[in-house]
Design a protein around this motif. Structure first.
Motif, PDB file in Angstrom:
ATOM      1  N   VAL A 172      -1.397  12.596   3.464  1.00 26.07           N
ATOM      2  CA  VAL A 172      -2.408  12.081   2.602  1.00 26.07           C
ATOM      3  C   VAL A 172      -3.495  12.868   2.478  1.00 26.07           C
ATOM      4  O   VAL A 172      -4.141  13.109   1.362  1.00 26.07           O
ATOM      5  N   ASP A 173      -3.764  13.836   3.534  1.00 25.35           N
ATOM      6  CA  ASP A 173      -4.871  14.864   3.293  1.00 25.35           C
ATOM      7  C   ASP A 173      -4.728  15.916   2.403  1.00 25.35           C
ATOM      8  O   ASP A 173      -5.597  16.486   1.532  1.00 25.35           O
ATOM      9  N   GLY A 190       0.783  -1.197   0.111  1.00 27.60           N
ATOM     10  CA  GLY A 190      -0.010  -0.053  -0.058  1.00 27.60           C
ATOM     11  C   GLY A 190       0.827   1.306  -0.150  1.00 27.60           C
ATOM     12  O   GLY A 190       0.520   2.152  -0.579  1.00 27.60           O
ATOM     13  N   MET A 191       1.898   1.241   0.835  1.00 29.46           N
ATOM     14  CA  MET A 191       2.712   2.663   0.807  1.00 29.46           C
ATOM     15  C   MET A 191       3.558   2.715  -0.489  1.00 29.46           C
ATOM     16  O   MET A 191       3.702   3.750  -0.992  1.00 29.46           O
ATOM     17  N   LEU A 233      -6.158   2.932   6.433  1.00 33.29           N
ATOM     18  CA  LEU A 233      -6.822   2.476   5.439  1.00 33.29           C
ATOM     19  C   LEU A 233      -7.175   3.791   4.571  1.00 33.29           C
ATOM     20  O   LEU A 233      -8.012   4.731   5.068  1.00 33.29           O
ATOM     21  N   VAL A 234      -6.985   3.833   3.234  1.00 34.43           N
ATOM     22  CA  VAL A 234      -7.245   5.025   2.637  1.00 34.43           C
ATOM     23  C   VAL A 234      -7.676   4.483   1.445  1.00 34.43           C
ATOM     24  O   VAL A 234      -7.183   3.637   0.429  1.00 34.43           O
ATOM     25  N   SER A 235      -9.031   5.006   0.871  1.00 29.97           N
ATOM     26  CA  SER A 235      -9.584   4.820  -0.573  1.00 29.97           C
ATOM     27  C   SER A 235      -8.709   5.819  -1.850  1.00 29.97           C
ATOM     28  O   SER A 235      -8.760   6.892  -1.453  1.00 29.97           O
ATOM     29  N   VAL A 271       3.092  10.263  -2.120  1.00 29.39           N
ATOM     30  CA  VAL A 271       2.992  10.272  -0.569  1.00 29.39           C
ATOM     31  C   VAL A 271       4.281   9.547  -0.091  1.00 29.39           C
ATOM     32  O   VAL A 271       4.258   8.343  -0.455  1.00 29.39           O
ATOM     33  N   PRO A 272       4.992  10.048   0.671  1.00 29.83           N
ATOM     34  CA  PRO A 272       6.213   9.297   1.106  1.00 29.83           C
ATOM     35  C   PRO A 272       6.043   8.569   2.377  1.00 29.83           C
ATOM     36  O   PRO A 272       5.086   8.663   3.175  1.00 29.83           O
TER      37      PRO A 272
END
Length: 308
Positions: free
Chosen positions: A202-203, A145-146, A221-223, A155-156
């Protein structure tokens, strides 16, 4: 409905003994039904343990699942018998022309390395691009995922001073999300990693939707609707004893390791751990399979051409 597995795959007997409905490939071929084709790109050293964990979760849904085991083409595993890999796994280059309803990309014990230093990073980038044309929905887990969120959105990941290790409380940030149907307002998730992604980064990406997060360990968890992807940075799939096995291994090897947080009763590693995440694990993967079923094209050649 059952999950379709080769009858001599170790997971077949394990899951059958647990009451999970499993079906051999010969019987499945006689079914007048289009099963969902789900791939598992298994990057973990303990291939058999990992394939069993994910097969258990996706095999618990009411739909017939055809699970395809996939490996990196340019990397030879040293922790699983070559005979097992030869019999049950196909290199990604052999499936690159095929279509999948879903794909799970597992974690990998390489999180300390910059992405560009991973020996199979070039192939991983090709696979990420392939998910956009040949896979209807993808779940990236932990390092998987990362790596995906970094590749698609920059996104680091950040190294932690101490390993995030244990069962941490998380908040349901999007109760109306179909992926969180049936979820409680807060929940426990197993965490085992030396790196993190950070909530504010993320935001900062408008296309990303945080679904689950923790005040202690950050996003979980990110969609990513635009990429038809979900990024899970923790481990719903873990067995009851997985963290114990990691802890015991490090103790035997003399490594500096803390007792996993909120895992053993009274934080006593002499007591058997209690599984308090299993129901949410089944809910999440069941919801994911349900969303695939409702939105994937019946004609698999149209996968990648239609949005969810």
């Amino acid at each position: 409905m059952p999950i379709t597995l080769p009858e001599n795959l170790p997971a077949f007997d394990v899951l059958q003994n647990e009451g999970v409905m499993v079906m051999g490939e010969g019987r499945a071929a006689r079914q007048d039904i289009r099963p969902l084709r789900i791939g598992l790109l298994n990057l973990m050293p303990k291939k058999i343990q990992t394939e069993t964990q994910f097969a258990r979760l996706i095999g618990a849904t009411p739909l017939q699942i055809d699970l395809k085991l996939i490996r990196i083409s340019s990397h030879e595993t040293r922790n699983t018998a070559a005979e097992h890999m030869e019999e049950f796994y196909r290199p990604w280059t052999e499936v690159a022309d095929e279509k999948l309803d879903g794909l799970i990309i597992t974690g990998a014990p390489i999180e300390h390395l910059p992405y560009e230093e991973v020996t199979y990073w070039d192939e991983m980038k090709q696979i990420f691009d392939w998910t956009q044309t040949n896979v209807h929905s993808t779940v990236g887990v932990c390092w998987g995922g990362m790596a995906m969120i970094n590749y698609f959105h920059g996104v680091p990941k950040h190294l932690l001073d101490q390993k995030a290790f244990g069962c941490f409380r998380h908040r349901n940030l999007a109760p109306a999300s179909p992926y969180l149907s049936g979820f409680s307002d807060d929940l426990l998730m197993p965490v085992s990693r030396w790196t993190e992604v950070r909530q504010h980064e993320v935001d900062a990406v408008a296309d990303l939707i945080p679904l689950i997060g923790s005040d202690e360990t950050g996003p979980a968890l990110v969609s990513d609707p635009g990429r038809r992807a979900l990024y899970v940075f923790n481990h719903f799939e873990y067995d009851s004893n997985t963290l114990k096995e990691e802890y015991d291994r490090d103790v035997v090897e003399g490594k500096a390791i803390s007792v996993p947080v909120n895992y053993y009763p009274d934080d006593d590693p002499e007591l058997p751990p209690t599984n308090r995440w299993r129901s949410h694990a089944h809910l999440f993967y069941g919801n994911w399979i349900n969303q695939i079923y409702q939105s994937t094209p019946f004609d698999m050649e149209r996968i990648g051409l239609e949005s969810m």
